[in-house]
Write a protein that holds these residues in place. Structure first.
Motif, mmCIF file in Angstrom:
data_model
loop_
_atom_site.group_PDB
_atom_site.id
_atom_site.type_symbol
_atom_site.label_atom_id
_atom_site.label_comp_id
_atom_site.label_asym_id
_atom_site.label_seq_id
_atom_site.Cartn_x
_atom_site.Cartn_y
_atom_site.Cartn_z
ATOM 1 N N ILE B 84 0.736 -1.229 -0.030
ATOM 2 C CA ILE B 84 -0.104 0.044 -0.054
ATOM 3 C C ILE B 84 0.879 1.265 0.067
ATOM 4 O O ILE B 84 0.405 2.295 -0.690
ATOM 5 C CB ILE B 84 -0.990 -0.003 1.292
ATOM 6 N N LEU B 85 2.027 1.139 0.772
ATOM 7 C CA LEU B 85 3.036 2.276 0.635
ATOM 8 C C LEU B 85 3.286 2.684 -0.976
ATOM 9 O O LEU B 85 3.519 3.814 -1.300
ATOM 10 C CB LEU B 85 4.241 2.109 1.375
ATOM 11 N N THR B 86 3.451 1.879 -1.591
ATOM 12 C CA THR B 86 3.637 2.032 -3.282
ATOM 13 C C THR B 86 2.648 2.291 -3.968
ATOM 14 O O THR B 86 2.572 2.247 -5.128
ATOM 15 C CB THR B 86 4.510 0.587 -3.657
ATOM 16 N N ARG B 87 1.412 2.529 -3.496
ATOM 17 C CA ARG B 87 0.212 3.123 -4.091
ATOM 18 C C ARG B 87 -0.546 1.676 -4.472
ATOM 19 O O ARG B 87 -1.301 1.889 -5.490
ATOM 20 C CB ARG B 87 0.494 3.976 -5.206
ATOM 21 N N GLY B 88 -0.155 0.635 -4.239
ATOM 22 C CA GLY B 88 -0.477 -0.802 -4.556
ATOM 23 C C GLY B 88 -1.593 -1.352 -3.660
ATOM 24 O O GLY B 88 -2.056 -0.841 -2.807
ATOM 25 N N ILE B 89 -2.053 -2.588 -4.063
ATOM 26 C CA ILE B 89 -2.930 -3.552 -3.140
ATOM 27 C C ILE B 89 -2.698 -4.857 -3.610
ATOM 28 O O ILE B 89 -2.264 -5.339 -4.746
ATOM 29 C CB ILE B 89 -4.513 -2.992 -3.417
ATOM 30 N N ASP B 90 -2.761 -5.895 -2.636
ATOM 31 C CA ASP B 90 -2.378 -6.929 -2.934
ATOM 32 C C ASP B 90 -3.762 -7.885 -2.317
ATOM 33 O O ASP B 90 -3.933 -8.184 -1.105
ATOM 34 C CB ASP B 90 -1.125 -7.668 -2.391
ATOM 35 N N PHE B 138 6.119 -5.756 -15.356
ATOM 36 C CA PHE B 138 6.602 -6.318 -16.805
ATOM 37 C C PHE B 138 5.406 -6.570 -17.794
ATOM 38 O O PHE B 138 5.364 -6.489 -18.915
ATOM 39 C CB PHE B 138 7.490 -7.368 -16.943
ATOM 40 N N GLY B 139 3.979 -6.864 -17.173
ATOM 41 C CA GLY B 139 2.965 -6.963 -18.042
ATOM 42 C C GLY B 139 2.364 -5.589 -18.220
ATOM 43 O O GLY B 139 1.231 -5.573 -18.901
ATOM 44 N N ARG B 140 2.911 -4.562 -17.816
ATOM 45 C CA ARG B 140 2.597 -3.129 -17.935
ATOM 46 C C ARG B 140 1.187 -2.883 -17.717
ATOM 47 O O ARG B 140 0.117 -2.063 -18.402
ATOM 48 C CB ARG B 140 2.842 -2.589 -19.536
ATOM 49 N N LEU B 141 0.667 -3.361 -16.474
ATOM 50 C CA LEU B 141 -0.671 -3.331 -15.967
ATOM 51 C C LEU B 141 -0.705 -1.933 -15.420
ATOM 52 O O LEU B 141 0.180 -1.521 -14.771
ATOM 53 C CB LEU B 141 -1.168 -4.478 -15.014
ATOM 54 N N PRO B 142 -1.904 -1.345 -15.650
ATOM 55 C CA PRO B 142 -2.272 0.006 -14.923
ATOM 56 C C PRO B 142 -2.187 -0.037 -13.378
ATOM 57 O O PRO B 142 -1.918 0.944 -12.764
ATOM 58 C CB PRO B 142 -3.532 0.400 -15.454
ATOM 59 N N HIS B 143 -2.721 -0.912 -12.674
ATOM 60 C CA HIS B 143 -3.198 -1.008 -11.600
ATOM 61 C C HIS B 143 -2.820 -2.711 -11.017
ATOM 62 O O HIS B 143 -3.417 -3.451 -11.788
ATOM 63 C CB HIS B 143 -4.408 -0.831 -11.184
ATOM 64 N N PRO B 144 -2.276 -2.705 -9.923
ATOM 65 C CA PRO B 144 -2.147 -4.254 -9.557
ATOM 66 C C PRO B 144 -3.687 -4.830 -8.958
ATOM 67 O O PRO B 144 -3.533 -6.216 -8.793
ATOM 68 C CB PRO B 144 -1.213 -4.168 -8.076
ATOM 69 N N PHE B 145 -4.492 -4.209 -9.020
ATOM 70 C CA PHE B 145 -5.811 -5.045 -8.589
ATOM 71 C C PHE B 145 -6.278 -6.085 -9.343
ATOM 72 O O PHE B 145 -6.416 -7.279 -8.725
ATOM 73 C CB PHE B 145 -7.001 -3.698 -8.851
#
Lengths: 251, 351
Positions: B84-90, B138-145
């Motif tokens: 979440i610190l990297t603006r992501g979500i898992d 590397f798949g250049r996805l816009p968001h990890p969602f």
């Protein structure tokens, strides 16, 4: 070394898909000189700057540093070669302190045999160095250990310029450093630019403010639609000529 | 560990300003400070109120229970916090944990070695995290969602398919079940695993260049590229570490239950995201530290436990957690708004 420009771009081309952003631009920058890079929006100034600072790569043409062909394929290679860029959006990290911003991407760290990312940060050394630079440049900050999110536009600009001064060894590029600032804050930044030049750097200044160009620049290069359309020594007398070069309305 | 939140943000180190304004206590700065202390304050109030409502709450046995139940959420939330610190979500951490336990259970069918079983679970978790990060970057996805949602489904399916009879498998080596026991100090052994992971995350984020880069990537991704930070590898390693945390959570959970199951970790992604946000980290990236994840995890554990003691229906627990998430996210929005106000007044003062 005075016979060789510190930066020399020869016949640079850059395309983004169908857009031909740079069409054979050449340009020289010399130590101890402020070069104004002028042009209307979309003229290719920012693209040229981003090619020099390693964010983009030229499709054709070459970039020479001190006469040697330079492979500046990434921003960190450009910085290692002594090129510092102050981007229009400042590229500051709002969540980090001024000292952390100064050293972001090239932290003072140990032990040196590890790759940078796996090293330990030397916070105290970075705080000390950054504070001394801030003092030397007479930048006034309300708090040195607060995140830059809480600082004013002028203070943020000063931090970004000061960051460039720490590491610049050859060339500093400033992309519209006074665009968002009031008169007094602009003055401070222009003083910093002068200081950079006096320390022996070549300075490339992008700005729309003709007053600043005439006051500060030793030379001006004008781009229009990706081409260099003029190069002259700006003064009061040729101000109109400069403006008509920029907008493309030849008198 | 709870004292962490109290060091935000100005107590960091020797205050040295070239020019120090008198720190005027405007309403905005007071409100900001309150928001920073908010989660810890709420946790303290919760504990006082609940202990008044049910005397059983503060009994050592119950506190041990809370710690044991919170351990898994806390460990996995520490990994989630980094993401979440990297603006992501898992979103995959729960299913990742389930798959890791099943891999561990299958390994136990082959070998008695506790070390190998633990290693298998950690490796499985890390691998899934690495795949999340690699496909995202590397798949250049816009968001990890999307990718983590996909691995959620894949891991869940794999775990169900691989598990013997597609269900819970009993038995774990002693090295693992040890974690489910109570130490002579009266706290569950899993508590020390939480401490260990917290220490690791603390060193990673506070002392290592890598951690500084995690904050930089979350604070301003574009600038991170311009400043020459290897953003792609920072992201991949962050997701891999989040996966490793899910693997560690798998070890702790299968230790406590002496079993492994494809049904474990259900809705754990929600609990961990909730813990991070409730704890006071910013959902917008770049802000927060491990104290937030830990406070949030304890808060969730305390609320669950209290509602159990008070015989509140489990469905109401879900509703309560959901409502608290909404409050926490709004507090985050409010904080950003107040900071913009503080910045404006700061600028006015220097002009």
């Amino acid at each position: 070394m005075s016979g060789v420009p510190v930066l020399s771009v020869r016949d640079g081309h850059k395309r983004f898909g169908a857009v031909h952003a740079l069409k054979g631009v050449s340009l020289d920058a010399w130590r101890g000189e402020v070069l104004a890079l002028l042009g209307d929006n979309g003229a290719g100034k920012s693209t040229l700057v981003r090619c020099i600072s390693g964010v983009h790569a030229l499709d054709e043409g070459e970039i020479r540093l001190d006469g040697e062909i330079a492979a500046i394929s990434t921003p960190s290679l450009a910085r290692r070669a002594g090129i510092e860029t102050v981007y229009q959006d400042l590229a500051l990290f709002d969540n980090l302190t001024p000292a952390q911003n100064f050293y972001c991407g090239r932290e003072l760290s140990f032990p040196s045999w590890l790759p940078l990312g796996l090293r330990f940060v030397s916070n105290r050394a970075m705080d000390r160095e950054a504070a001394s630079v801030i003092d030397r440049l007479k930048v006034k900050l309300p708090k040195f250990d607060a995140p830059v999110a809480l600082m004013s536009g002028g203070q943020r600009q000063a931090i970004a310029v000061a960051r460039a001064t720490v590491f610049a060894r050859k060339l500093v590029i400033l992309d519209e450093p006074t665009a968002a600032l009031g008169v007094r804050e602009s003055r401070k930044v222009l003083d910093l630019v002068r200081q950079l030049r006096d320390e022996g750097n070549a300075v490339i200044l992008i700005t729309h403010n003709m007053e600043h160009v005439i006051e500060l620049a030793d030379r001006a290069v004008v781009l229009r639609q990706g081409r260099k359309v003029g190069e002259l020594k700006p003064d009061r007398g040729n101000q109109h000529e400069l403006v008509s070069l920029i907008v493309g309305a030849e008198a | 560990m709870l004292a962490e939140t109290a060091r935000e943000p100005d107590a960091t180190s020797g205050a040295r300003g070239s020019q120090t304004h008198a720190q005027s206590a405007s309403p905005v700065t007071v409100a900001l400070r309150l928001l920073n202390f908010g989660p810890l304050l709420i946790l303290a109030i919760l504990i006082v109120v609940i202990s008044l409502l049910t005397p059983n709450f503060l009994k050592p046995v119950n506190i041990g229970n809370i710690l044991a139940q919170t351990a898994v959420i806390a460990i996995v939330a520490l990994g989630q916090q980094l993401v979440i610190l990297t603006r992501g979500i898992d979103l995959s951490v729960g299913a990742n944990l389930a798959l890791a336990t099943v891999i561990g259970g299958l390994t136990y069918r082959v070998t008695d070695s506790g070390a190998l079983v633990i290693l298998a679970m950690l490796a499985s978790g890390t691998l899934v995290g690495f795949i999340n990060g690699a496909v995202f970057v590397f798949g250049r996805l816009p968001h990890p969602f999307i990718i983590t949602l996909a691995t959620l489904s894949i891991c869940k399916g794999l775990a169900l398919e691989l598990a013997i009879n597609h269900t819970t498998m009993r038995g774990m080596p002693e090295a693992v079940t040890l974690l489910g026991e109570t130490s002579p100090l009266g706290v569950p052994n899993s508590f020390f695993v939480v401490l260990g992971v917290a220490l690791l995350v603390f060193v990673l984020t506070k002392s290592m260049v890598w951690g500084r880069w995690v904050y930089a990537v979350g604070g301003n991704p574009k600038a991170a590229v311009e400043m020459g930070i290897p953003v792609k590898w920072v992201l991949v390693s962050t997701y891999a570490i989040a996966g490793l945390c899910a693997g560690i959570g798998a070890v702790v959970l299968s230790g406590r239950t002496a079993a492994t199951s494809p049904l474990y970790g259900n809705l754990l992604e929600l609990d961990t995201i909730a813990a991070v946000i409730i704890g006071g980290a910013s959902f917008l990236g770049g802000r927060g530290h491990l104290g937030h994840a830990l406070v949030g995890a304890v808060m969730i554990g305390v609320i669950r436990n209290a509602l159990n003691l008070l015989n509140v229906d489990v469905f109401y627990q879900m509703i309560a957690i959901g409502l608290i998430i909404v409050l926490a996210v709004e507090a985050d929005v409010l904080r950003n708004h107040l900071e913009a106000r503080a910045r404006a007044s700061q600028a006015a003062r220097t002009q």
